[in-house]
Design a protein around this motif. Structure first.
Motif, PDB file in Angstrom:
ATOM      1  N   THR A 862       0.809  -1.229   0.000  1.00 27.95           N
ATOM      2  CA  THR A 862       0.000   0.000   0.000  1.00 27.95           C
ATOM      3  C   THR A 862       0.836   1.270   0.000  1.00 27.95           C
ATOM      4  O   THR A 862       0.327   2.352  -0.300  1.00 27.95           O
ATOM      5  CB  THR A 862      -0.931   0.006   1.225  1.00 27.95           C
ATOM      6  OG1 THR A 862      -0.149  -0.194   2.416  1.00 27.95           O
ATOM      7  CG2 THR A 862      -1.976  -1.105   1.126  1.00 27.95           C
ATOM      8  N   ALA A 863       2.125   1.168   0.341  1.00 27.39           N
ATOM      9  CA  ALA A 863       2.977   2.360   0.357  1.00 27.39           C
ATOM     10  C   ALA A 863       3.548   2.689  -1.022  1.00 27.39           C
ATOM     11  O   ALA A 863       4.226   3.713  -1.172  1.00 27.39           O
ATOM     12  CB  ALA A 863       4.117   2.177   1.356  1.00 27.39           C
ATOM     13  N   VAL A 864       3.284   1.863  -2.032  1.00 27.42           N
ATOM     14  CA  VAL A 864       3.864   2.087  -3.358  1.00 27.42           C
ATOM     15  C   VAL A 864       3.488   3.464  -3.917  1.00 27.42           C
ATOM     16  O   VAL A 864       4.364   4.191  -4.416  1.00 27.42           O
ATOM     17  CB  VAL A 864       3.450   0.949  -4.320  1.00 27.42           C
ATOM     18  CG1 VAL A 864       3.755   1.331  -5.769  1.00 27.42           C
ATOM     19  CG2 VAL A 864       4.164  -0.332  -3.959  1.00 27.42           C
ATOM     20  N   PRO A 865       2.221   3.904  -3.860  1.00 28.47           N
ATOM     21  CA  PRO A 865       1.913   5.248  -4.396  1.00 28.47           C
ATOM     22  C   PRO A 865       2.704   6.354  -3.695  1.00 28.47           C
ATOM     23  O   PRO A 865       3.132   7.309  -4.342  1.00 28.47           O
ATOM     24  CB  PRO A 865       0.406   5.380  -4.144  1.00 28.47           C
ATOM     25  CG  PRO A 865      -0.105   3.980  -4.095  1.00 28.47           C
ATOM     26  CD  PRO A 865       0.987   3.180  -3.458  1.00 28.47           C
ATOM     27  N   GLU A 866       2.885   6.237  -2.372  1.00 25.34           N
ATOM     28  CA  GLU A 866       3.635   7.279  -1.655  1.00 25.34           C
ATOM     29  C   GLU A 866       5.099   7.260  -2.048  1.00 25.34           C
ATOM     30  O   GLU A 866       5.704   8.314  -2.274  1.00 25.34           O
ATOM     31  CB  GLU A 866       3.486   7.046  -0.143  1.00 25.34           C
ATOM     32  CG  GLU A 866       4.034   8.194   0.707  1.00 25.34           C
ATOM     33  CD  GLU A 866       5.502   8.017   1.079  1.00 25.34           C
ATOM     34  OE1 GLU A 866       6.225   9.019   1.186  1.00 25.34           O
ATOM     35  OE2 GLU A 866       5.934   6.860   1.232  1.00 25.34           O
ATOM     36  N   TYR A 867       5.700   6.079  -2.168  1.00 28.23           N
ATOM     37  CA  TYR A 867       7.103   5.997  -2.569  1.00 28.23           C
ATOM     38  C   TYR A 867       7.294   6.583  -3.973  1.00 28.23           C
ATOM     39  O   TYR A 867       8.175   7.426  -4.199  1.00 28.23           O
ATOM     40  CB  TYR A 867       7.579   4.544  -2.582  1.00 28.23           C
ATOM     41  CG  TYR A 867       7.639   3.871  -1.237  1.00 28.23           C
ATOM     42  CD1 TYR A 867       7.503   4.585  -0.056  1.00 28.23           C
ATOM     43  CD2 TYR A 867       7.832   2.494  -1.142  1.00 28.23           C
ATOM     44  CE1 TYR A 867       7.557   3.967   1.179  1.00 28.23           C
ATOM     45  CE2 TYR A 867       7.894   1.858   0.094  1.00 28.23           C
ATOM     46  CZ  TYR A 867       7.745   2.595   1.251  1.00 28.23           C
ATOM     47  OH  TYR A 867       7.802   1.971   2.454  1.00 28.23           O
ATOM     48  N   ALA A 868       6.472   6.117  -4.918  1.00 31.14           N
ATOM     49  CA  ALA A 868       6.645   6.520  -6.323  1.00 31.14           C
ATOM     50  C   ALA A 868       6.272   7.981  -6.543  1.00 31.14           C
ATOM     51  O   ALA A 868       6.848   8.647  -7.415  1.00 31.14           O
ATOM     52  CB  ALA A 868       5.801   5.624  -7.231  1.00 31.14           C
ATOM     53  N   GLY A 869       5.291   8.484  -5.771  1.00 34.56           N
ATOM     54  CA  GLY A 869       4.801   9.831  -6.024  1.00 34.56           C
ATOM     55  C   GLY A 869       5.569  10.929  -5.334  1.00 34.56           C
ATOM     56  O   GLY A 869       5.212  12.100  -5.456  1.00 34.56           O
ATOM     57  N   GLY A 870       6.649  10.598  -4.608  1.00 34.39           N
ATOM     58  CA  GLY A 870       7.358  11.633  -3.873  1.00 34.39           C
ATOM     59  C   GLY A 870       8.705  12.016  -4.435  1.00 34.39           C
ATOM     60  O   GLY A 870       9.420  12.808  -3.813  1.00 34.39           O
TER      61      GLY A 870
END
Length: 976
Positions: A862-870
């Motif tokens: 679930t943390a993939v969007p936060e990792y990729a989007g930062g």
């Protein structure tokens, strides 16, 4: 407690048997009636088509000779003859044409001066109708008006055309052929014309007149065609006794009827005769036919079919167009009583129902007796099954029955206790193991223990589906290593009868042969006196997964083999499930690489960026996990977190799939899908032509030639210089001065003349933008450079987001989606991108977050969007799209930011710039650290752990790898 009302099995069997008989009988009757009805209705339609064909053929047989004859007569001299004597010379041709067919009663010619010449054939005994002498077979009727006094006469001829007499007919002078319908129709038609059906006065029969004008267009040749043979043809086409057939034209006038009771001729009050019209026949079925729209038939061969109920009678109406090569269509209508058509089908239905009722009366008693015999032992077994449900296995099951399945059920229940216990144990232990490699020996161990085997080998299908590879071994109760290279070819020489077991899809047993065991387990000697059991393992799709080989000292009784077969199915499903999970991960990883490769391949300006950033991010993450001192000495990533970082790195730019290539690749300021500098150049060319035209016009009006040409040369030089300046501005650069801005606007104010409407041929959206301003009358002077309404493309509301958007975006959104104004683009201060285009490029990170947030990632990802989007955020909160600070970003997101920047600076596959050296890159990144754009602690780890060096050795060119003193970049602002 289940309160649902239940009944004994014998009642269910008897009821089911009864219902089945009723259902079979009912369905049989219904199918027989339905299929019979469809067959009969289809036959009726087919017969209607055949009737249509025959009627059409008959009509064509009647009309074709007439059409041919009038065409031939139109070529004869009689068609242009001016006197009766000249016309009589063609009498033999008329007579022979009448002898050839009995459907043509007369041929005649109408002349432009009102003359008329007719030849009619008279049947024997019909002489009195024309006041003709006995023996008359032909009558010539002549009207002469030209050249003198008008004269009308009848001339009577025998079969040999010998003259029997003549009689004047002055009353016939009132007849003028030029006002007759056949004459007017022929004069207005390109070929042969045909009149509506009417009743011939002389014969009292229905017919048509066929007429054609002569080649010179001065006369009309015609023939009267009788249609009485059509009724005889229709009478033969009656499908049932009550079927009514009628042939009519597009005015619903009858041309024939298959019913002798139908009057096709109506006598008017004044004694005149005419064809009957369908609606006035007094027959409801024929009136219904008249109501069908003949226009829906077109020229197709398929008839129109309607089912109606009229006066308590069900009818099937069919209406078809006759295929006649004529300009006046004809139609055949049939009204078929449904009771007559479906009588046979209904009789078959009643017979089937009666047979079903008789069968039911005999079958019910027999079904009750059989139900009792079958249900009695099953009732006893139900009690035994209840005991098994309560785990009461202390007494044997003694139920016996002459039904084999009941006996087998009793035996199965007797063995269920041990089977259930073993399955439950194996299921629990295997399900708890997630690692595929550790699962294999455990699966073999548990299966061998459940069946009492002390040795065994587990084979799996390798890359070649026709070969098996040893994956796990068990020898005398202990796990042993196997020779993974000892592949087994599934042929006749395969050990342990594996080929036979796989081919026949069943367990195979036989004694162990000498040297066979050592092939798979070289570490231990073969146990003596062992029995080999080879079990093939198939997936749920019946694909070969592998095989189990077990060695046991026990017997190979059917019960044991059945149990082993069940266990092998469980083992195969376990292997397949774990294999599918592993394959899904491999597929997902391949999809990530595919998507990243597609993004890189989309534009030459991204190159292999999406493939190299994951490598660098992984190196940095591993360095953080291996750190033993500094801020990251306690940092660790478990397997799930490493997977999340890996996926985020590969998907960090997935939003670029939505970024238009012409924006990413914009090389000049006016470039869109094409470089609009060519359009601007053409305007300058038009301006030069206009200057030249003005020059020559001035010379023509008297101005000195030298003066005008000098002024033209100066205008051309100025235009060329202005365009060269515009072209330089289009290329872009670091900045533009105020003077350059002013000159661009001054050049833009120069005009050229447009004489063509610029709103022709444009798309709907662009036209809507152009219509925002009034259309200027042509010709109109237009500026050489302009920002027009059609250049301003609005942004949809769906592309905006407010302060409370669910993703937390805080980017400033330009008012327009694109502003393609020429001056707006040419006056861009730096580079080639406008504010709107720069936002469109930066928007890829928004799309990345939106796309990844919409994916149903499992919990550990679930943390993939936060990792990729930062990776475009900065430590000081000035980044985008969320303006996060360093404290608000996860370590993985900050690692991706460093990896993204370092790869972009060193990449050599960017057409717009060369790859920077290590020292140049680290200098820039140190400055970014000082400006709080990247994490200083991670940058220090990046340098001290040598991550930059390892990446450079793998992905950078040798000439880029220069000497780097990392202490220079670790100091701070003064060091760079």
């Amino acid at each position: 407690m289940n309160n649902r009302r239940c009944y004994p099995l014998r009642h269910h069997i008897a009821t089911a048997f009864t219902v089945l008989v009723l259902a079979v009988g009912g369905v049989t009757a219904w199918v027989s009636y339905s299929r019979g009805s469809r067959i009969l209705e289809a036959s009726a339609v087919e017969l209607a088509m055949r009737s249509t064909g025959e009627a059409g053929g008959e009509l064509e047989r009647v009309l074709a000779p007439a059409r041919s004859a009038v065409r031939l007569l139109a070529l004869q001299p009689v068609a242009s003859a001016g006197t009766l004597a000249e016309r009589m010379e063609g009498l033999a041709f008329f007579a022979e044409a009448l002898r050839l067919t009995d459907t043509i009663s007369a041929y005649y010619v109408g002349y432009p001066d009102g003359d008329f010449f007719l030849v009619r054939r008279i049947a024997a005994g019909a002489e009195a109708q024309f006041d003709a002498p006995r023996g008359t077979r032909f009558v010539v009727q002549s009207i002469e008006r030209g050249g003198g006094a008008a004269e009308s006469r009848f001339i009577f001829l025998d079969e040999a055309l010998a003259r029997l007499g003549a009689a004047p007919r002055p009353q016939a002078l009132a007849f003028d052929p030029r006002v007759r319908p056949w004459y007017e129709a022929a004069m207005n038609a390109d070929g042969v014309a045909r009149t509506d059906p009417y009743v011939f006065f002389t014969t009292g029969k229905i017919g048509n007149t066929v007429a054609v004008r002569t080649a010179d267009g001065r006369a009309v040749v015609a023939a009267d065609v009788e249609l009485d043979t059509l009724s005889a043809v229709l009478a033969r086409q009656r499908i049932t006794p009550g079927t009514r057939l009628v042939l009519f034209d597009d005015g619903r006038r009858l041309m024939g009827s298959g019913d002798p009771d139908t009057e096709v001729i109506v006598r008017e009050a004044d004694g005149s005769l005419r064809p009957a019209v369908l609606a006035e026949l007094g027959q409801p079925s024929l009136a219904a036919l008249a109501g069908i729209d003949v226009a829906r038939l077109g020229t197709h061969a398929e008839p129109a079919v309607e089912r109606v109920r009229i006066a308590g009678e069900d009818l099937m109406l069919t209406l078809a167009r006759l295929r006649v090569d004529d300009r006046r269509p004809a139609f055949l209508g049939l009204a078929i009583p449904t009771d007559e058509l479906l009588g046979e089908a209904r009789a078959l239905r009643n017979q089937a129902l009666a047979a079903a009722a008789a069968l039911l009366a005999l079958a019910v008693p027999l079904a009750l007796w059989l139900a009792y015999v079958i249900a009695r032992p099953l009732a006893r077994l139900a009690g035994e099954a209840e005991a098994v449900r309560r785990f009461e296995f202390d007494r044997p099951i003694a139920v016996r029955s002459w039904i084999r399945e009941v006996d087998e059920l009793a035996l199965t229940l007797d063995q269920m206790k041990d089977t259930l216990a073993r399955f439950l144990r194996i299921t629990a232990e295997v399900a708890a193991e997630a690692d595929f490699e550790r699962l294999l020996p455990q699966l073999l161990d548990e299966t061998a223990r459940a069946v009492g085997a002390d040795s065994g080998v587990l084979y799996l299908v390798g890359n070649d589906p026709d070969r098996l590879c040893p994956a796990a071994g068990l020898h005398l109760g202990a796990r042993v290593d196997v020779d993974a290279t000892a592949e087994v070819a599934l042929d006749a020489a395969a050990p342990f009868e594996l080929a036979t077991a796989i081919r026949e899809r069943r367990p195979v047993t036989r004694p162990l042969r000498e040297g066979e065991w050592e092939h798979a387990v070289p570490a231990g000697g073969a146990p003596a006196g062992e029995l080999v059991i080879a079990l093939p393992l198939f997936s749920r799709e019946q694909a070969l997964v592998g095989a189990l080989v077990l060695l046991t000292r026990g017997g190979a009784d059917p019960a044991r083999l059945a149990f082993i077969g069940a266990l092998s199915g469980f083992a195969a499903v376990s292997l397949e499930t774990r294999g599918l999970i592993r394959a899904q991960k491999a597929l997902f990883d391949a999809f990530l690489r595919l998507l990243a490769g597609a993004i890189d391949a989309k534009s030459p300006y991204t190159g292999g960026h999406c493939a190299r950033v994951p490598e660098l991010a992984t190196m940095l993450a591993e360095a953080a996990c291996e750190a033993t001192e500094g801020p990251y000495r306690d940092f660790q990533l478990d397997a799930d977190e490493r997977e999340a970082v890996h996926i985020a790195a590969w998907l960090h730019d997935c939003g670029k799939v939505t970024t238009p290539e012409y924006v990413v690749d914009k090389a000049t300021k006016l470039e869109n899908l094409y470089d609009r500098i060519h359009e601007v150049r053409m305007r300058f060319e038009v301006a030069k032509r206009e200057a030249e035209v003005a020059c020559w016009r001035a010379i023509a009006e008297g101005e000195a030639r030298a003066t005008a040409l000098t002024r033209l040369e100066a205008a051309w030089r100025e235009l060329d210089d202005d365009f060269a300046f515009v072209a330089r501005c289009n290329v872009g650069g670091e900045s533009m001065t105020t003077a350059e801005h002013e000159r661009l606007h001054a050049i833009g104010r120069r005009t050229w003349t447009r004489t063509i409407d610029d709103r022709l041929g444009v798309g709907h959206d662009e036209l809507a933008r152009m219509n925002a301003v009034a259309r200027a009358p042509l010709p109109v002077a237009e500026p050489l450079l302009a920002d027009k309404p059609e250049h301003r493309i609005p942004r949809r509301e769906s592309e905006r987001f407010g302060e409370g958007n669910p993703w937390g975006f805080r980017m400033k959104i330009p008012a327009l989606l694109y502003d393609r104004g020429e001056l707006h683009n040419l006056t861009v201060g730096r580079g080639t991108l406008t504010e709107e285009e720069r936002y469109k490029i930066n928007e890829h990170i928004i799309q990345t977050i939106v796309m990844l947030s919409a994916l149903p990632f499992p919990r550990h990802l679930t943390a993939v969007p936060e990792y990729a989007g930062g990776h475009h955020e900065t430590m000081d909160g000035t980044g985008y799209p969320r303006r996060l600070t360093g404290e608000m970003m996860s370590p993985a997101a900050r690692m991706l930011a460093i990896a993204d920047i370092f790869e972009a600076l060193t990449a050599i596959d960017r057409p717009y710039k060369p790859g920077k050296t290590l020292s140049e890159t680290l200098t820039i990144m140190a400055r970014m650290r000082n400006e709080r754009h990247i994490d200083p602690e991670l940058f220090e780890l990046f340098l001290r752990a040598g991550v930059f060096r390892r990446y450079a050795e793998r992905f950078m060119q040798p000439e880029q790898i220069d000497e780097v003193d990392i202490e220079r970049y670790l100091g701070g602002a003064a060091a760079v």
